[in-house]
Design a protein around this motif. Structure first.
Motif, mmCIF file in Angstrom:
data_model
loop_
_atom_site.group_PDB
_atom_site.id
_atom_site.type_symbol
_atom_site.label_atom_id
_atom_site.label_comp_id
_atom_site.label_asym_id
_atom_site.label_seq_id
_atom_site.Cartn_x
_atom_site.Cartn_y
_atom_site.Cartn_z
ATOM 1 N N VAL A 26 -29.622 -34.363 -40.908
ATOM 2 C CA VAL A 26 -28.518 -33.263 -39.644
ATOM 3 C C VAL A 26 -29.632 -33.010 -38.876
ATOM 4 O O VAL A 26 -29.955 -32.001 -39.506
ATOM 5 N N LYS A 27 -29.798 -32.808 -37.925
ATOM 6 C CA LYS A 27 -30.593 -32.402 -37.402
ATOM 7 C C LYS A 27 -29.132 -31.335 -36.927
ATOM 8 O O LYS A 27 -28.282 -31.118 -36.635
ATOM 9 N N GLY A 28 -30.117 -29.876 -35.999
ATOM 10 C CA GLY A 28 -29.697 -28.531 -35.659
ATOM 11 C C GLY A 28 -28.283 -29.292 -34.521
ATOM 12 O O GLY A 28 -27.329 -29.031 -34.941
ATOM 13 N N GLU A 29 -28.515 -30.413 -33.474
ATOM 14 C CA GLU A 29 -27.442 -30.387 -32.533
ATOM 15 C C GLU A 29 -27.064 -30.758 -33.289
ATOM 16 O O GLU A 29 -25.556 -31.334 -32.529
ATOM 17 N N GLU A 30 -26.483 -32.092 -34.640
ATOM 18 C CA GLU A 30 -25.669 -32.725 -34.882
ATOM 19 C C GLU A 30 -24.721 -31.464 -35.753
ATOM 20 O O GLU A 30 -22.872 -31.542 -35.738
ATOM 21 N N ILE A 31 -25.288 -30.420 -36.061
ATOM 22 C CA ILE A 31 -24.150 -30.145 -36.665
ATOM 23 C C ILE A 31 -23.925 -28.979 -36.101
ATOM 24 O O ILE A 31 -22.776 -28.840 -36.034
ATOM 25 N N LEU A 32 -24.346 -28.644 -34.486
ATOM 26 C CA LEU A 32 -23.718 -27.279 -33.526
ATOM 27 C C LEU A 32 -22.435 -28.463 -33.496
ATOM 28 O O LEU A 32 -21.215 -27.697 -33.146
ATOM 29 N N ARG A 73 -19.942 -28.545 -36.010
ATOM 30 C CA ARG A 73 -18.923 -26.995 -35.580
ATOM 31 C C ARG A 73 -17.524 -27.014 -34.255
ATOM 32 O O ARG A 73 -16.913 -26.659 -34.775
ATOM 33 N N GLU A 74 -18.873 -27.299 -33.106
ATOM 34 C CA GLU A 74 -17.587 -27.447 -32.673
ATOM 35 C C GLU A 74 -16.014 -28.037 -32.522
ATOM 36 O O GLU A 74 -15.079 -28.131 -31.505
ATOM 37 N N GLU A 75 -16.376 -29.451 -33.443
ATOM 38 C CA GLU A 75 -15.392 -30.520 -32.858
ATOM 39 C C GLU A 75 -14.335 -29.805 -34.392
ATOM 40 O O GLU A 75 -13.692 -30.338 -34.519
ATOM 41 N N PHE A 76 -14.866 -29.489 -35.601
ATOM 42 C CA PHE A 76 -13.815 -28.935 -36.287
ATOM 43 C C PHE A 76 -13.531 -27.339 -35.358
ATOM 44 O O PHE A 76 -12.023 -27.394 -35.675
ATOM 45 N N ARG A 111 -8.296 -24.659 -33.285
ATOM 46 C CA ARG A 111 -7.943 -23.789 -32.581
ATOM 47 C C ARG A 111 -6.002 -24.835 -32.660
ATOM 48 O O ARG A 111 -5.705 -24.544 -31.944
ATOM 49 N N GLU A 112 -6.242 -26.259 -32.123
ATOM 50 C CA GLU A 112 -5.269 -27.198 -31.765
ATOM 51 C C GLU A 112 -3.594 -27.005 -32.355
ATOM 52 O O GLU A 112 -3.291 -26.612 -32.956
#
Length: 127
Positions: free
Chosen positions: A98-104, A107-110, A115-116
């Motif tokens: 898993v590369k950095g872009e995928e981790i970010l 994280r944003e999805e989580f 928030r929802e």
């Protein structure tokens, strides 16, 4: 027109270099000493190196660890920009699937899901 150099703001005695070393003056009053390498030392270090084909091939994890260690060394010397670049190389060399872009992105999805959930709890509490 003549330009004269003023060492005002530079502590030249604190550099600790020897005669013949190159001094790079930096903006803000800092200075870096680049040691002069004599030819005998340079040729000796070249002879110590093994030919490319005889060197052990490092695994991706070993390469990443090597980059990280170099970054740590530069960080300890307060060369933060160089350390940053070396840490970036370590991340790029990491064999992680898993590369950095995928981790970010994950994280944003989580964070959005959390928030929802918080919005829903607030709505339920206000009813």
């Amino acid at each position: 027109m003549s330009t004269t150099f003023s060492s005002e703001g530079f502590d030249l005695d604190a550099l600790g270099g020897s005669a013949g070393d190159e001094i790079v003056y930096e903006i803000g009053g800092g200075a870096t000493t680049i040691p002069q390498v004599n030819e005998a030392m340079a040729s000796a270090s070249l002879n110590d190196e093994q030919p490319q084909e005889e060197k052990k091939e490092l695994s991706p994890l070993e390469k990443a660890e090597d980059w990280k260690q170099q970054g740590n060394d530069e960080f300890k010397k307060k060369n933060f920009l160089e350390a940053y670049d070396l840490y970036t190389e370590a991340i790029d060399a990491c064999p992680c699937p898993v590369k950095g872009e995928e981790i970010l992105r994950r994280r944003e999805e989580f964070n959005e899901a959390e928030r929802e959930k918080a919005r829903q709890r607030m709505e339920e509490e206000t009813r």
